[in-house]
Design a protein around this motif. Structure first.
Motif, PDB file in Angstrom:
ATOM      1  N   HIS A 135       0.863  -1.180   0.000  1.00 13.29           N
ATOM      2  CA  HIS A 135       0.000   0.000   0.000  1.00 13.29           C
ATOM      3  C   HIS A 135       0.899   1.229   0.000  1.00 13.29           C
ATOM      4  O   HIS A 135       1.697   1.430   0.917  1.00 13.29           O
ATOM      5  CB  HIS A 135      -0.906   0.008   1.235  1.00 13.29           C
ATOM      6  CG  HIS A 135      -1.928   1.093   1.231  1.00 13.29           C
ATOM      7  ND1 HIS A 135      -2.887   1.222   2.200  1.00 13.29           N
ATOM      8  CD2 HIS A 135      -2.162   2.107   0.360  1.00 13.29           C
ATOM      9  CE1 HIS A 135      -3.658   2.257   1.938  1.00 13.29           C
ATOM     10  NE2 HIS A 135      -3.226   2.814   0.824  1.00 13.29           N
ATOM     11  N   ILE A 136       0.797   2.028  -1.056  1.00 12.10           N
ATOM     12  CA  ILE A 136       1.538   3.285  -1.159  1.00 12.10           C
ATOM     13  C   ILE A 136       0.529   4.417  -1.061  1.00 12.10           C
ATOM     14  O   ILE A 136      -0.397   4.515  -1.876  1.00 12.10           O
ATOM     15  CB  ILE A 136       2.328   3.375  -2.479  1.00 12.10           C
ATOM     16  CG1 ILE A 136       3.334   2.226  -2.565  1.00 12.10           C
ATOM     17  CG2 ILE A 136       3.042   4.721  -2.586  1.00 12.10           C
ATOM     18  CD1 ILE A 136       4.076   2.161  -3.882  1.00 12.10           C
ATOM     19  N   GLU A 137       0.703   5.269  -0.065  1.00 14.96           N
ATOM     20  CA  GLU A 137      -0.265   6.328   0.211  1.00 14.96           C
ATOM     21  C   GLU A 137       0.444   7.675   0.209  1.00 14.96           C
ATOM     22  O   GLU A 137       1.510   7.838   0.827  1.00 14.96           O
ATOM     23  CB  GLU A 137      -0.934   6.071   1.561  1.00 14.96           C
ATOM     24  CG  GLU A 137      -2.133   6.950   1.831  1.00 14.96           C
ATOM     25  CD  GLU A 137      -2.980   6.411   2.979  1.00 14.96           C
ATOM     26  OE1 GLU A 137      -4.196   6.635   2.946  1.00 14.96           O
ATOM     27  OE2 GLU A 137      -2.428   5.773   3.896  1.00 14.96           O
ATOM     28  N   ARG A 138      -0.152   8.640  -0.488  1.00 13.03           N
ATOM     29  CA  ARG A 138       0.398   9.989  -0.567  1.00 13.03           C
ATOM     30  C   ARG A 138      -0.621  10.985  -0.032  1.00 13.03           C
ATOM     31  O   ARG A 138      -1.769  11.005  -0.483  1.00 13.03           O
ATOM     32  CB  ARG A 138       0.776  10.338  -2.009  1.00 13.03           C
ATOM     33  CG  ARG A 138       1.919   9.487  -2.558  1.00 13.03           C
ATOM     34  CD  ARG A 138       2.216   9.862  -4.004  1.00 13.03           C
ATOM     35  NE  ARG A 138       3.415   9.173  -4.508  1.00 13.03           N
ATOM     36  CZ  ARG A 138       3.407   7.981  -5.076  1.00 13.03           C
ATOM     37  NH1 ARG A 138       2.251   7.335  -5.211  1.00 13.03           N
ATOM     38  NH2 ARG A 138       4.521   7.418  -5.490  1.00 13.03           N
ATOM     39  N   VAL A 139      -0.185  11.808   0.913  1.00 15.99           N
ATOM     40  CA  VAL A 139      -1.051  12.799   1.553  1.00 15.99           C
ATOM     41  C   VAL A 139      -0.471  14.182   1.289  1.00 15.99           C
ATOM     42  O   VAL A 139       0.732  14.398   1.461  1.00 15.99           O
ATOM     43  CB  VAL A 139      -1.159  12.537   3.066  1.00 15.99           C
ATOM     44  CG1 VAL A 139      -1.989  13.620   3.741  1.00 15.99           C
ATOM     45  CG2 VAL A 139      -1.763  11.160   3.328  1.00 15.99           C
ATOM     46  N   ARG A 140      -1.337  15.101   0.878  1.00 15.42           N
ATOM     47  CA  ARG A 140      -0.891  16.471   0.563  1.00 15.42           C
ATOM     48  C   ARG A 140      -1.480  17.446   1.582  1.00 15.42           C
ATOM     49  O   ARG A 140      -2.687  17.427   1.837  1.00 15.42           O
ATOM     50  CB  ARG A 140      -1.307  16.865  -0.852  1.00 15.42           C
ATOM     51  CG  ARG A 140      -0.648  16.010  -1.928  1.00 15.42           C
ATOM     52  CD  ARG A 140      -0.990  16.505  -3.324  1.00 15.42           C
ATOM     53  NE  ARG A 140      -0.354  15.680  -4.325  1.00 15.42           N
ATOM     54  CZ  ARG A 140       0.911  15.821  -4.748  1.00 15.42           C
ATOM     55  NH1 ARG A 140       1.655  16.801  -4.242  1.00 15.42           N
ATOM     56  NH2 ARG A 140       1.421  15.020  -5.656  1.00 15.42           N
ATOM     57  N   ILE A 141      -0.603  18.298   2.119  1.00 14.99           N
ATOM     58  CA  ILE A 141      -1.008  19.351   3.050  1.00 14.99           C
ATOM     59  C   ILE A 141      -0.995  20.673   2.297  1.00 14.99           C
ATOM     60  O   ILE A 141       0.021  21.038   1.688  1.00 14.99           O
ATOM     61  CB  ILE A 141      -0.063  19.428   4.266  1.00 14.99           C
ATOM     62  CG1 ILE A 141       0.107  18.051   4.912  1.00 14.99           C
ATOM     63  CG2 ILE A 141      -0.576  20.452   5.266  1.00 14.99           C
ATOM     64  CD1 ILE A 141      -1.161  17.446   5.446  1.00 14.99           C
ATOM     65  N   GLY A 142      -2.120  21.390   2.313  1.00 16.27           N
ATOM     66  CA  GLY A 142      -2.244  22.623   1.552  1.00 16.27           C
ATOM     67  C   GLY A 142      -1.648  23.835   2.265  1.00 16.27           C
ATOM     68  O   GLY A 142      -1.153  23.731   3.398  1.00 16.27           O
ATOM     69  N   VAL A 249       3.838   2.215   2.591  1.00 13.83           N
ATOM     70  CA  VAL A 249       4.642   3.418   2.375  1.00 13.83           C
ATOM     71  C   VAL A 249       3.713   4.623   2.492  1.00 13.83           C
ATOM     72  O   VAL A 249       2.682   4.682   1.828  1.00 13.83           O
ATOM     73  CB  VAL A 249       5.309   3.411   0.980  1.00 13.83           C
ATOM     74  CG1 VAL A 249       6.142   4.677   0.791  1.00 13.83           C
ATOM     75  CG2 VAL A 249       6.170   2.170   0.795  1.00 13.83           C
ATOM     76  N   LEU A 250       4.073   5.559   3.362  1.00 13.37           N
ATOM     77  CA  LEU A 250       3.292   6.786   3.541  1.00 13.37           C
ATOM     78  C   LEU A 250       4.206   7.978   3.285  1.00 13.37           C
ATOM     79  O   LEU A 250       5.279   8.082   3.878  1.00 13.37           O
ATOM     80  CB  LEU A 250       2.736   6.852   4.964  1.00 13.37           C
ATOM     81  CG  LEU A 250       2.096   8.193   5.376  1.00 13.37           C
ATOM     82  CD1 LEU A 250       0.885   8.525   4.503  1.00 13.37           C
ATOM     83  CD2 LEU A 250       1.709   8.156   6.851  1.00 13.37           C
ATOM     84  N   VAL A 289       8.112  14.134   3.827  1.00 18.15           N
ATOM     85  CA  VAL A 289       8.636  13.127   4.742  1.00 18.15           C
ATOM     86  C   VAL A 289       7.916  11.824   4.421  1.00 18.15           C
ATOM     87  O   VAL A 289       6.814  11.828   3.860  1.00 18.15           O
ATOM     88  CB  VAL A 289       8.429  13.494   6.228  1.00 18.15           C
ATOM     89  CG1 VAL A 289       9.306  14.668   6.626  1.00 18.15           C
ATOM     90  CG2 VAL A 289       6.966  13.784   6.528  1.00 18.15           C
ATOM     91  N   HIS A 290       8.538  10.712   4.775  1.00 18.98           N
ATOM     92  CA  HIS A 290       7.883   9.448   4.473  1.00 18.98           C
ATOM     93  C   HIS A 290       8.307   8.378   5.483  1.00 18.98           C
ATOM     94  O   HIS A 290       9.288   8.533   6.216  1.00 18.98           O
ATOM     95  CB  HIS A 290       8.216   8.970   3.054  1.00 18.98           C
ATOM     96  CG  HIS A 290       9.593   8.418   2.897  1.00 18.98           C
ATOM     97  ND1 HIS A 290      10.697   9.218   2.666  1.00 18.98           N
ATOM     98  CD2 HIS A 290      10.066   7.139   2.951  1.00 18.98           C
ATOM     99  CE1 HIS A 290      11.779   8.473   2.571  1.00 18.98           C
ATOM    100  NE2 HIS A 290      11.427   7.192   2.752  1.00 18.98           N
ATOM    101  N   LEU A 291       7.526   7.318   5.505  1.00 21.73           N
ATOM    102  CA  LEU A 291       7.885   6.129   6.277  1.00 21.73           C
ATOM    103  C   LEU A 291       7.673   4.902   5.406  1.00 21.73           C
ATOM    104  O   LEU A 291       6.840   4.912   4.490  1.00 21.73           O
ATOM    105  CB  LEU A 291       7.064   6.026   7.574  1.00 21.73           C
ATOM    106  CG  LEU A 291       5.546   5.787   7.509  1.00 21.73           C
ATOM    107  CD1 LEU A 291       5.173   4.329   7.291  1.00 21.73           C
ATOM    108  CD2 LEU A 291       4.894   6.287   8.796  1.00 21.73           C
TER     109      LEU A 291
END
Length: 308
Positions: A135-142, A249-250, A289-291
């Motif tokens: 699972h590869i997840e991408r989160v965007r902060i505005g 992966v986040l 940043v990622h983990l």
């Protein structure tokens, strides 16, 4: 047989079972397991002492290709007729895929009663029949310091027959309007039923697959959520795993106008508990940043950040 063998060894090689024949041959040759392992290594075959012990006790059965190669080499090491041990194994046993341990979603999302209500409204089983490979997840902060969107690439495997949907759960930040959160079914799926709990900012969405999976089948999904703003800035992103995962992966990407002063990853067993694992993270040149986590058991993982 081409040579005279002790009666018990001859009988074991003739009738089996495999573990008895192997144990009898080892006893007849007077070889310790560590010496057998050394002889196998000289023939280019590496096998552990534990495996050899389990094979002769009948606690495990050699089935993988490298294990079958080791059995053939054992015939040479123990001075046995060719195929005398391998034929006792017979055809490889078919095994159905077994799913990982499953925790109820109520253990991973608070409040538990609200989660129960959403799942009951969808008649969702405790075990959805799917587990995560990757699972590869991408989160965007505005620029407003809010979570703007998240995107997932999710590789899944079915561990029982007849699976035709994936259940995605989402919880917004405190004060957010869950009715404004958009669900995107983008690759190899389409939206199904969606249930929302405004009071607790919860959403449960079915993603319908384009085929019915059998046990062992894999499927790749692409989906995401478009967030609704909350009154306060976002300060963390959390993902719960009710059945573990092969790899997760986040990545959190921050807008250049809204960079945190500190970030760290964390892991905990249940909501509200003290994390059992933390690690500080450093922003890269792309404000990310990622983990990366592998071989996960059921748990909660996430990244937190401080604005000041």
């Amino acid at each position: 047989m081409q040579r005279s063998e002790p009666a018990d060894l001859a009988a074991a090689l003739r009738t089996g079972p495999f573990h008895l024949a192997l144990r009898t041959a080892i006893t007849a040759r007077g070889l310790a397991l560590h010496r057998i392992r050394r002889h196998l290594a000289l023939r280019g075959v590496n096998v552990g002492l534990t495996s050899l012990s389990y094979w002769q006790q009948g606690r495990r059965r050699p089935e993988r290709p490298e294990s079958l190669r080791a059995v053939a080499a054992l015939e040479d090491v123990l001075d046995l007729p060719e195929h005398s041990l391998t034929r006792l194994l017979g055809p490889r046993r078919a095994t159905a895929p077994v799913g990982p341990p499953v925790r109820p979603y109520r253990d991973l999302i608070s409040p538990a009663t609200a989660v129960d209500h959403l799942l009951t409204s969808l008649a969702s089983p405790r075990d959805t029949g799917l587990h995560t490979i990757t699972h590869i997840e991408r989160v965007r902060i505005g620029p407003d310091r809010q979570v703007a969107r998240r995107d997932s690439q999710h590789a899944l495997r079915a561990h029982r027959d007849g699976i035709d949907r994936y259940l995605a759960l989402y919880q917004g930040d405190p004060g957010s309007d869950i009715t404004r959160v958009g669900v995107r079914a983008e690759e190899n799926c389409r939206p199904g039923r969606i249930r929302r709990d405004r009071t607790h900012h919860l959403l449960a969405a079915e993603l319908l697959l384009d085929r019915r999976l059998r046990a062992g089948d894999t499927h790749l999904l692409g989906y995401g959520f478009d967030d609704a703003p909350s009154p306060a800035p976002s300060c963390e992103y959390v993902r719960g795993f009710n059945s573990g995962a092969g790899q997760y992966v986040l990545q959190i990407t921050f807008h250049p106008a809204a960079l945190p002063v500190r970030c760290h990853r964390f892991a905990l067993h249940s909501p509200g508990e003290t994390p059992y694992e933390t690690e500080e993270l450093t922003l890269d040149g792309h404000h990310c940043v990622h983990l990366v986590a592998t071989a996960l058991r059921p748990c909660i993982l996430g990244i937190r950040w401080d604005w000041e």
